[in-house]
Design a protein around this motif. Structure first.
Motif, PDB file in Angstrom:
ATOM      1  N   LYS A  66       0.822  -1.207   0.000  1.00  0.00           N
ATOM      2  CA  LYS A  66       0.000   0.000   0.000  1.00  0.00           C
ATOM      3  C   LYS A  66       0.857   1.258   0.000  1.00  0.00           C
ATOM      4  N   THR A  67       1.909   1.276   0.807  1.00  0.00           N
ATOM      5  CA  THR A  67       2.765   2.468   0.873  1.00  0.00           C
ATOM      6  C   THR A  67       3.687   2.577  -0.337  1.00  0.00           C
ATOM      7  N   GLY A  68       4.006   1.412  -0.943  1.00  0.00           N
ATOM      8  CA  GLY A  68       5.006   1.387  -2.000  1.00  0.00           C
ATOM      9  C   GLY A  68       6.388   1.216  -1.403  1.00  0.00           C
ATOM     10  N   LEU A  69       7.307   0.676  -2.174  1.00  0.00           N
ATOM     11  CA  LEU A  69       8.666   0.473  -1.664  1.00  0.00           C
ATOM     12  C   LEU A  69       9.394   1.793  -1.429  1.00  0.00           C
ATOM     13  N   LEU A  70       8.975   2.828  -2.154  1.00  0.00           N
ATOM     14  CA  LEU A  70       9.567   4.157  -1.991  1.00  0.00           C
ATOM     15  C   LEU A  70       8.441   5.166  -1.763  1.00  0.00           C
ATOM     16  N   PRO A  71       7.969   5.288  -0.525  1.00  0.00           N
ATOM     17  CA  PRO A  71       6.857   6.206  -0.244  1.00  0.00           C
ATOM     18  C   PRO A  71       7.201   7.643  -0.662  1.00  0.00           C
ATOM     19  N   ARG A  72       6.253   8.301  -1.281  1.00  0.00           N
ATOM     20  CA  ARG A  72       6.500   9.643  -1.822  1.00  0.00           C
ATOM     21  C   ARG A  72       6.847  10.660  -0.750  1.00  0.00           C
ATOM     22  N   GLY A 191       8.163  -0.694  10.040  1.00  0.00           N
ATOM     23  CA  GLY A 191       8.591  -2.083  10.163  1.00  0.00           C
ATOM     24  C   GLY A 191       8.462  -2.840   8.851  1.00  0.00           C
ATOM     25  N   ALA A 192       7.392  -2.573   8.117  1.00  0.00           N
ATOM     26  CA  ALA A 192       7.169  -3.259   6.844  1.00  0.00           C
ATOM     27  C   ALA A 192       8.233  -2.890   5.817  1.00  0.00           C
ATOM     28  N   TRP A 197      12.768  -4.379   2.381  1.00  0.00           N
ATOM     29  CA  TRP A 197      14.032  -3.987   1.771  1.00  0.00           C
ATOM     30  C   TRP A 197      15.191  -4.860   2.276  1.00  0.00           C
ATOM     31  N   SER A 198      15.190  -5.169   3.572  1.00  0.00           N
ATOM     32  CA  SER A 198      16.252  -6.007   4.126  1.00  0.00           C
ATOM     33  C   SER A 198      16.169  -7.425   3.579  1.00  0.00           C
TER      34      SER A 198
END
Length: 303
Positions: A66-72, A191-192, A197-198
């Motif tokens: 929902k947030t995306g891997l790179l939140p705006r 946390g997500a 990413w890790s």
């Protein structure tokens, strides 16, 4: 008639933060012991990283999707500090050092250094001004850590790897603490993103350097799955996020000063490490330091 002061109302509102911080340090102590134990198995740091971040990345998939891997709304620099400070870089260097460091010393050099690093970053970079009680608390933490560290040095079981890598890990975690506080993300979102990413980075590392997970007994995998994935990777990350949101970066990190005490006790019970009068004294001094540095003892009931 007894009047409840605003400080008491504030204490009640901070209760989730205190609870989250306490849950976190108990899990951290368990993580130290489980990671020390893994040093005697075929599991490497990459294997442990896959376990640590794989489960939370899967469980929290609806959140990061929902947030995306790179939140705006989150600067890339803050996101990178968070992923490095509480994710892949932190995990790799601390796990490597923990495998060759007694649990009690890990608690001192890693957990005990966290509140000091967080306070230093807060003062130098963000202009935080701790009051006299918090400075006294930090001084008490230093005294308690000094006792434990002196005992650890006297045992001649600590190498330069421990003295360099573990304090560096504490600095990374302190950086994450302040970055998360300023990211605007919730505990679940932070946390997500750190987990996914890790996990992705650990998959890349496994592709290049291989993995030995298939060579390890299921019982050991289960132990690390519980400690690394469920408790450390998921529960502690969320609990610490709640603590940072409620208490602030420096005060949340101050609770990590309890980690040396818990690690020393756990090391004595599960790893046959010594626990004597000086360790107990350090526990009392450090505990008082935590209480002062977090402001717990400053709340009053006015009649």
């Amino acid at each position: 008639m007894v009047a409840i002061s605003p400080e008491i109302n504030k204490s009640a509102s901070l209760a989730p933060g205190y609870a989250g911080a306490l849950v976190t340090v108990f899990i951290w102590a368990t993580w130290i012991i489980a990671t020390r134990h893994s040093g005697g198995t075929h599991l490497g740091t990459i294997d442990l990283g896959l376990i640590r971040y794989g489960l939370p990345a899967l469980v929290l998939a609806p959140v990061w999707l929902k947030t995306g891997l790179l939140p705006r709304n989150v600067p890339l620099a803050l996101l990178a500090i968070m992923v490095c400070g509480a994710g892949v870089l932190f995990f790799q260097i601390t796990t490597f050092a923990i495998h060759s460091t007694p649990a009690a010393a890990v608690g001192v050099l890693l957990g005990g250094s966290m509140p000091l690093a967080a306070a230093l970053i807060g003062v130098v970079l963000f202009g935080e001004r701790p009051d006299a009680a918090r400075w006294l608390g930090l001084a008490a933490i230093v005294a308690g850590l000094a006792i434990l560290l002196t005992l650890a040095i006297g045992s001649h079981q600590i190498s330069w790897v421990s003295f360099v890598f573990l304090p560096f890990g504490a600095l990374l975690w302190a950086g994450y603490t302040h970055a998360f506080k300023r990211s605007g993300l919730t505990a679940l979102q932070g946390g997500a993103l750190i987990a996914v990413w890790s996990f992705i980075i650990h998959l890349v590392l496994a592709a290049f350097f291989g993995t030995t997970i298939m060579d390890v007994p299921l019982s050991e995998i289960g132990l690390q799955f519980l400690s690394q994935g469920v408790l450390s990777g998921l529960a502690a990350m969320l609990a610490y996020g709640i603590a940072v949101r409620s208490l602030g970066g420096s005060q949340a990190a101050a609770f990590s000063a309890l980690t040396p005490v818990l690690a020393a006790v756990g090391g004595s019970i599960f790893l046959d490490e010594a626990l004597g009068v000086w360790e107990i004294a350090a526990a009392i001094i450090t505990g008082l330091g935590v209480a002062l540095s977090t402001g717990i003892l400053s709340h009053r009931v006015r009649t």
